[in-house]
Each structure stands twice: as C-alpha cells, then as structure tokens.
Motif scaffolding. Structure first.
Motif, PDB file in Angstrom:
ATOM      1  N   LEU A   9      38.682  48.994  43.857  1.00 46.65           N
ATOM      2  CA  LEU A   9      39.010  48.589  45.218  1.00 46.65           C
ATOM      3  C   LEU A   9      40.402  49.101  45.551  1.00 46.65           C
ATOM      4  O   LEU A   9      41.339  48.909  44.781  1.00 46.65           O
ATOM      5  CB  LEU A   9      38.987  47.061  45.367  1.00 46.65           C
ATOM      6  N   LEU A  46      41.429  47.034  50.059  1.00 47.89           N
ATOM      7  CA  LEU A  46      40.269  46.464  50.747  1.00 47.89           C
ATOM      8  C   LEU A  46      40.693  45.275  51.610  1.00 47.89           C
ATOM      9  O   LEU A  46      41.270  44.305  51.125  1.00 47.89           O
ATOM     10  CB  LEU A  46      39.218  46.034  49.726  1.00 47.89           C
ATOM     11  N   THR A  64      34.242  40.101  49.289  1.00 50.92           N
ATOM     12  CA  THR A  64      34.458  41.293  48.464  1.00 50.92           C
ATOM     13  C   THR A  64      33.134  41.821  47.930  1.00 50.92           C
ATOM     14  O   THR A  64      32.838  43.017  48.028  1.00 50.92           O
ATOM     15  CB  THR A  64      35.403  40.963  47.288  1.00 50.92           C
ATOM     16  N   LEU A  85      30.931  45.476  48.423  1.00 51.47           N
ATOM     17  CA  LEU A  85      30.518  46.380  47.346  1.00 51.47           C
ATOM     18  C   LEU A  85      29.098  46.904  47.571  1.00 51.47           C
ATOM     19  O   LEU A  85      28.771  48.014  47.166  1.00 51.47           O
ATOM     20  CB  LEU A  85      30.588  45.668  45.989  1.00 51.47           C
ATOM     21  N   ALA A 121      35.997  50.922  48.652  1.00 49.89           N
ATOM     22  CA  ALA A 121      35.445  50.396  47.406  1.00 49.89           C
ATOM     23  C   ALA A 121      34.515  51.421  46.792  1.00 49.89           C
ATOM     24  O   ALA A 121      33.720  52.045  47.499  1.00 49.89           O
ATOM     25  CB  ALA A 121      34.688  49.102  47.675  1.00 49.89           C
TER      26      ALA A 121
END
Length: 196
Positions: free
Chosen positions: A7, A10, A46, A50, A61
């Motif tokens: 990451l 992000l 998060t 992804l 990412a």
C-alpha cells in the motif's frame, strides 16, 4: 521475499469523512500479518480496496504484484477472502455452498476440503440458515482455505468461534504459513493478532 501486499499512500474519503489516510504498508510473501485497529479505523475499507470493491481517493495498492484496480480478476483468482460480515446463502446446505464455490474456482482438492470439514467439526448437510454464528464462521474458514490460495485475507476470522475451534484455526494458520502461504488478518482484538 516478494511483496504479497503493498500500500502506498492509500487514502479514502466518503464526502468530507476520512475513512483512511495515507496508509503505507508492506506484507511480505510467506508472512502472517496482523492488521490491528479499533472498529471504524479503516481496516475493512482497506481490504475492500485490495479487491477493488471500492476505489481509493488517492494512493495505490498492489496484491501479489498486481494492481488492485486493473488486475482485479487475476487477484481474485489467486486470493481468498473471509469478510467480517460473512453473508451466506441461507437455503443452501454447507455442502451445496462449498460445491458452488469450488466450481467457481475451477475445482478444489476434495480430500483436503473434507479434512478441513472434519478439523472444524462442520456438518455440511445442515442448511446454512439453521447454523449458529460460530458454525457459519467455520464454513467461511473452510471456503477460505480449501483452494490453497497464495494469499488469504481475513477480517475478524475467529468471531463466533469457541476456544477449541480458535486453537484449530491458529494451527491451520501455522501450517498454511509453513507451506509458503501468506495470511493478512484484520482485527480489533489484540489477543487474536498477538497469537499469530
């Protein structure tokens, strides 16, 4: 070691609300990584980025060296995911669900899947709608491990599990890591992350 997850800056805003701010993070291949934070700290946000389920406001990412926005199909082929708010088909039996997911994957090692079923003491004949939260969680864990992916991402994986099943889960994590697999575990529960 290759990077399983990378990451870079992000960030995610929902209107004026900041859900995640400039996160830099590296998870090495073969690592069991605990992503710890209180509820509302952006852990699930998060994970959703992804898999390109939501898009970052800024930042980037990569998963297994693949861009999370442009290589989503390949990421989903090589990674399994257990969400924290697991939602299953209530009218299906556990066996129907596992068969369905195995077919979507292009097949799985059925002997290994049955071994997981025995380890988690999971009755695949029962309809999912009749299962307790813990038994649903066991079914979710079976589907996460059964295809032996390169990377498993899990959000609150021991939620609803009794101590015996938690121990079985941690043993399985150790075995998966020993075979070269990578696991990313998101949790707000410190003992869960310390254990890994």
């Amino acid at each position: 070691m290759d990077k399983a997850i990378q990451l870079d800056g992000l960030t995610k805003f929902y209107g004026e609300t900041r859900a995640l701010h400039s996160v830099d993070l590296t998870v090495q291949s073969g690592e069991v990584f605990g992503y710890l934070g209180p509820n509302g700290s952006g852990k699930t946000t998060t994970i959703r980025m992804l898999f390109d389920l939501i898009r970052p406001t800024t930042g980037k990412a990569t998963v297994l060296g693949l861009d999370s926005r442009t290589d989503t199909r390949e990421i989903r082929r090589r990674v399994d995911y257990l969400p924290g708010d697991i939602s299953l088909y209530d009218r299906m039996t556990g066996y129907n669900l596992i068969s369905y997911l195995a077919n979507l994957r292009g097949g799985v090692d059925w002997d290994y899947m049955m071994q997981l079923t025995r380890r988690f003491d999971c009755d695949l004949r029962a309809r999912i709608g009749t299962l307790s939260r813990g038994n649903r969680q066991k079914l979710g864990l079976i589907q996460a491990f059964m295809s032996r992916p390169e990377l498993i991402i899990m959000d609150e994986p021991t939620a609803g599990l009794d101590p015996l099943m938690q121990h079985e889960f941690y043993t399985l994590v150790e075995e998966f890591k020993a075979q070269g697999g990578t696991i990313f575990i998101s949790s707000h529960f410190i003992p869960e992350v310390e254990r890994i």
